[in-house]
Design a protein around this motif. Sequence first.
Motif, short mmCIF file in Angstrom:
data_model
loop_
_atom_site.label_atom_id
_atom_site.label_comp_id
_atom_site.label_asym_id
_atom_site.label_seq_id
_atom_site.Cartn_x
_atom_site.Cartn_y
_atom_site.Cartn_z
N GLY A 8 0.75 -1.04 -0.18
CA GLY A 8 -0.04 -0.29 0.06
C GLY A 8 0.89 1.22 -0.12
O GLY A 8 1.64 1.57 -1.23
N GLU A 9 0.75 2.49 1.35
CA GLU A 9 1.39 3.34 1.17
C GLU A 9 3.00 3.34 2.37
O GLU A 9 3.01 3.81 2.21
CB GLU A 9 0.69 4.34 1.41
CG GLU A 9 0.00 4.71 0.20
CD GLU A 9 -0.88 6.51 0.24
OE1 GLU A 9 -0.60 6.87 0.66
OE2 GLU A 9 -2.12 6.38 0.12
N ARG A 10 2.76 2.09 2.44
CA ARG A 10 3.72 1.63 3.44
C ARG A 10 5.13 1.34 3.38
O ARG A 10 5.11 0.47 2.23
CB ARG A 10 3.31 0.46 4.56
CG ARG A 10 2.07 1.28 5.52
CD ARG A 10 1.43 0.70 6.67
NE ARG A 10 0.59 1.04 7.16
CZ ARG A 10 -0.64 0.36 7.65
NH1 ARG A 10 -0.68 -0.30 7.59
NH2 ARG A 10 -1.16 1.52 8.49
N ALA A 19 9.85 -7.90 11.67
CA ALA A 19 9.23 -6.48 10.96
C ALA A 19 8.95 -4.68 11.38
O ALA A 19 9.25 -5.12 12.13
CB ALA A 19 8.15 -7.00 10.31
N LEU A 20 9.72 -4.41 10.40
CA LEU A 20 9.60 -2.79 10.45
C LEU A 20 8.10 -1.98 9.69
O LEU A 20 8.31 -2.25 8.56
CB LEU A 20 10.81 -1.83 10.72
CG LEU A 20 10.88 -0.54 10.64
CD1 LEU A 20 10.33 0.05 12.50
CD2 LEU A 20 11.55 0.20 10.41
N GLU A 27 7.20 11.03 1.56
CA GLU A 27 7.74 10.11 0.68
C GLU A 27 8.94 9.07 0.72
O GLU A 27 9.57 10.50 1.19
CB GLU A 27 7.80 10.69 -0.99
CG GLU A 27 7.59 10.01 -2.18
CD GLU A 27 7.61 10.87 -3.63
OE1 GLU A 27 8.76 10.20 -4.30
OE2 GLU A 27 7.80 12.20 -3.58
N GLN A 28 8.65 8.21 0.15
CA GLN A 28 9.87 7.35 0.08
C GLN A 28 10.40 6.33 -1.07
O GLN A 28 9.30 6.06 -1.76
CB GLN A 28 9.31 6.02 1.82
CG GLN A 28 8.86 6.58 2.58
CD GLN A 28 7.73 6.06 3.43
OE1 GLN A 28 8.54 4.31 3.62
NE2 GLN A 28 6.71 6.65 3.65
N ILE A 35 16.31 2.57 3.02
CA ILE A 35 14.74 3.17 3.02
C ILE A 35 15.10 5.32 3.26
O ILE A 35 15.44 4.92 3.67
CB ILE A 35 13.82 2.80 3.46
CG1 ILE A 35 12.53 0.97 3.57
CG2 ILE A 35 12.63 3.76 3.80
CD1 ILE A 35 12.28 1.58 4.76
N VAL A 36 14.90 5.34 2.46
CA VAL A 36 15.23 6.68 1.97
C VAL A 36 13.83 7.85 1.46
O VAL A 36 13.26 7.71 0.87
CB VAL A 36 16.67 6.86 0.19
CG1 VAL A 36 16.97 8.36 0.36
CG2 VAL A 36 17.35 6.06 0.13
N SER A 37 14.49 8.69 2.36
CA SER A 37 13.24 9.73 2.15
C SER A 37 14.12 11.30 2.50
O SER A 37 15.18 11.18 3.19
CB SER A 37 12.54 10.31 3.97
OG SER A 37 11.56 8.71 4.00
#
Length: 52
Positions: A8-10, A19-20, A27-28, A35-37
């Motif tokens: 989804g959006e995660r 899990a994290l 936005e990622q 994982i970059v933001s």
Amino acid sequence: MVWVHELGERMVAEGGEDALWLDTAIEQSEKDGAIVSSFSVATTATASGSGS
């Protein structure tokens, strides 16, 4: 080994039984397994001292 994928959006990072879940409006993207933001954090000045 950690698996990073979108659900989804995660962004989800899973490793074995752990899990994290990163759930944010920022936005990622996934780049080379990370994982970059990009975002800014606003700070405010606070008074310091013991109050005595």
